[in-house]
Scaffold this active site. Sequence first.
Site, PDB file in Angstrom:
ATOM      1  N   LYS A 199      71.686 -12.063  41.630  1.00  0.00           N
ATOM      2  CA  LYS A 199      72.954 -12.526  41.046  1.00  0.00           C
ATOM      3  C   LYS A 199      73.887 -11.342  40.754  1.00  0.00           C
ATOM      4  O   LYS A 199      75.089 -11.392  41.016  1.00  0.00           O
ATOM      5  CB  LYS A 199      72.680 -13.321  39.763  1.00  0.00           C
ATOM      6  CG  LYS A 199      73.912 -13.656  38.944  1.00  0.00           C
ATOM      7  CD  LYS A 199      74.918 -14.494  39.741  1.00  0.00           C
ATOM      8  CE  LYS A 199      76.315 -14.412  39.161  1.00  0.00           C
ATOM      9  NZ  LYS A 199      76.763 -15.595  38.522  1.00  0.00           N
ATOM     10  N   CYS A 210      83.082 -12.635  34.856  1.00  0.00           N
ATOM     11  CA  CYS A 210      81.891 -12.456  35.687  1.00  0.00           C
ATOM     12  C   CYS A 210      81.960 -11.156  36.470  1.00  0.00           C
ATOM     13  O   CYS A 210      81.238 -10.207  36.178  1.00  0.00           O
ATOM     14  CB  CYS A 210      81.763 -13.631  36.647  1.00  0.00           C
ATOM     15  SG  CYS A 210      81.941 -15.204  35.807  1.00  0.00           S
TER      16      CYS A 210
HETATM   17  N1  SAJ Z   1      90.165 -11.320  43.581  1.00  0.00           N
HETATM   18  C1  SAJ Z   1      90.962 -10.426  44.299  1.00  0.00           C
HETATM   19  N2  SAJ Z   1      90.909 -10.426  45.657  1.00  0.00           N
HETATM   20  C2  SAJ Z   1      90.088 -11.276  46.344  1.00  0.00           C
HETATM   21  C3  SAJ Z   1      89.263 -12.162  45.636  1.00  0.00           C
HETATM   22  C4  SAJ Z   1      89.330 -12.160  44.251  1.00  0.00           C
HETATM   23  O1  SAJ Z   1      91.723  -9.649  43.714  1.00  0.00           O
HETATM   24  O2  SAJ Z   1      90.104 -11.225  47.577  1.00  0.00           O
HETATM   25  C5  SAJ Z   1      90.202 -11.317  42.108  1.00  0.00           C
HETATM   26  C6  SAJ Z   1      90.645 -12.651  41.503  1.00  0.00           C
HETATM   27  O3  SAJ Z   1      92.034 -12.753  41.445  1.00  0.00           O
HETATM   28  C7  SAJ Z   1      89.967 -12.588  40.145  1.00  0.00           C
HETATM   29  C8  SAJ Z   1      88.677 -11.821  40.411  1.00  0.00           C
HETATM   30  O4  SAJ Z   1      88.883 -11.137  41.628  1.00  0.00           O
HETATM   31  O5  SAJ Z   1      90.761 -11.862  39.225  1.00  0.00           O
HETATM   32  C9  SAJ Z   1      87.430 -12.667  40.494  1.00  0.00           C
HETATM   33  O6  SAJ Z   1      87.711 -13.852  41.210  1.00  0.00           O
HETATM   34  P1  SAJ Z   1      86.663 -14.526  42.213  1.00  0.00           P
HETATM   35  O7  SAJ Z   1      87.269 -15.766  42.737  1.00  0.00           O
HETATM   36  O8  SAJ Z   1      86.213 -13.532  43.212  1.00  0.00           O
HETATM   37  O9  SAJ Z   1      85.385 -14.801  41.334  1.00  0.00           O
HETATM   38  P2  SAJ Z   1      85.101 -15.494  39.908  1.00  0.00           P
HETATM   39  O10 SAJ Z   1      84.961 -14.398  38.900  1.00  0.00           O
HETATM   40  O11 SAJ Z   1      86.044 -16.576  39.600  1.00  0.00           O
HETATM   41  O12 SAJ Z   1      83.650 -16.135  40.210  1.00  0.00           O
HETATM   42  C10 SAJ Z   1      82.610 -15.272  40.653  1.00  0.00           C
HETATM   43  C11 SAJ Z   1      81.959 -15.884  41.895  1.00  0.00           C
HETATM   44  N3  SAJ Z   1      81.087 -14.898  42.519  1.00  0.00           N
HETATM   45  C12 SAJ Z   1      81.175 -14.628  43.838  1.00  0.00           C
HETATM   46  O13 SAJ Z   1      81.983 -15.148  44.580  1.00  0.00           O
HETATM   47  C13 SAJ Z   1      80.209 -13.626  44.374  1.00  0.00           C
HETATM   48  C14 SAJ Z   1      81.175 -17.145  41.504  1.00  0.00           C
HETATM   49  O14 SAJ Z   1      80.460 -17.663  42.616  1.00  0.00           O
HETATM   50  C15 SAJ Z   1      80.208 -16.820  40.365  1.00  0.00           C
HETATM   51  O15 SAJ Z   1      79.497 -17.989  39.965  1.00  0.00           O
HETATM   52  C16 SAJ Z   1      81.035 -16.312  39.200  1.00  0.00           C
HETATM   53  O16 SAJ Z   1      81.679 -15.104  39.596  1.00  0.00           O
HETATM   54  C17 SAJ Z   1      80.097 -16.051  38.033  1.00  0.00           C
HETATM   55  O17 SAJ Z   1      80.115 -16.862  37.096  1.00  0.00           O
HETATM   56  O18 SAJ Z   1      79.317 -15.107  38.093  1.00  0.00           O
END
Ligand code: SAJ
Length: 431
Positions: free
Chosen positions: A211, A265
């Site tokens: 994880k 996260c």
């Molecule tokens: N972000 C970027 N560029 C991207 C993708 C995301 O800048 O290309 C930013 C987003 O705007 C945000 C942050 O990253 O600020 C995180 O967003 P996210 O959509 O990547 O992830 P979370 O934090 O909403 O959810 C993540 C997920 N983990 C993965 O995709 C590996 C989710 O599956 C987990 O369950 C969650 O963390 C968790 O609870 O751990």
Amino acid sequence: MTKVCVVGLGYIGLPTAAMMASRGFEVIGYDVNETAVSSINAGKAHFHEPDLQMLLSAAINTGRLKAQTQPEEADYFIIAVPTPFKDGKKPDMSHVESACDAIAPFLQAGSTVILESTSPVGSTEMITSRLSAARPDLAWPQYKDPGDAQIAVAHCPERILPGNMLRELVANDRIIGGMTDTCSRRAQSLYETFVTGQIYITDCRTAEFVKLIENASRDVNIAFANELSVICDRIGVDVWQAVELANKHPRVSILQPGTGVGGHCIAVDPWFIVDSAPEEARLIRTAREVNDRKPEYIFHRILDLADRFKNPVISCFGITYKADVGDLRESPALKIVTKLLQHGGMRVLICDPLVKSLPALFSGCPDVDLVDADAARREADIVALLVGHKQFKRLEFNRFLHKVVIDATGLMSRPNGFATEGHVGPRAERW
Ligand code: SAJ
């Protein structure tokens, strides 16, 4: 009927509890937050997530879900409480420890305890020893040594994406890592009743690490994109186009730069790896630092541009932690707004279709308002596109031509944005 006690009714626990109730389980939701408990019992979700409200109302109306401020006996206990970090970016396991202390009196031979909270390696063993100290009358498993354990303990890390939680709760593959193989199988018997994805069995240490590296991997990849955006800003290249074109290569898949990494996260979990191996986790630490610096960088770019105006009005489009969710937790965009207001000498207008009222953090501050998109555009000297909500994709960017624009979302580089139509105004700034 199988009875499940979900410990912690927050972003993970509540959707899990409501979904399990919809699958016919008798679910007790336990949370120390009395306001959340009353709201849930009244059928109202205390945060927004697509379809959650509907599922929760049904769960409460059928009587299958009951929220309370005390746990009770159950076949399965699912711990879904926050695991933030504390000073020194060290994991704060106090909520998990309190959850264990609360459920210990209600365990009985045959109970299964499942830790869903993202946790440092060793946590499943830690909770097993904490619970066994509280309940020496029960036989407990040792790591990889089942003995004649009466209780099963396993880690089944949550993997659901805010904004798509209810679908992912069911559809995602799951990793289950028990203290022993028997523990894993006991947890599996619960998840296989509703998970349509694959269930993979391993040991608890591996599950914990898996994880953490899922989120660290995303963080490192986002850091690469964010670093590119800052390099592109310096050398005068449109990062969005560059990434899009690089991704045409069959083995390249660069993520999107943005305002930084928010939420509870990805901005937190990689630190658990750094904490457990500080000397070795160099790339993971650097990625965290790169992503943490991004909002600071955007703030300074806005300040530089603000110098061109007397009493500038800065319109910030989007303040949530990511596109298409209403969640403000650890939002980089919110950090930027806060820093602008702390700096002073400017008016800040916020436009965010997913935020219904000005965040409490800004109450009493005369220099900030929540406005609609028209007002935000009309009154702005500087437009800062901070979060790429889908509603913003419908903005007519031609009408922003006479504004100074900072685009941290790529909205203006998309086919419906003016940049690709060759209308980049002399005062527009993109990266
Ligand atoms: N972000 C970027 N560029 C991207 C993708 C995301 O800048 O290309 C930013 C987003 O705007 C945000 C942050 O990253 O600020 C995180 O967003 P996210 O959509 O990547 O992830 P979370 O934090 O909403 O959810 C993540 C997920 N983990 C993965 O995709 C590996 C989710 O599956 C987990 O369950 C969650 O963390 C968790 O609870 O751990």
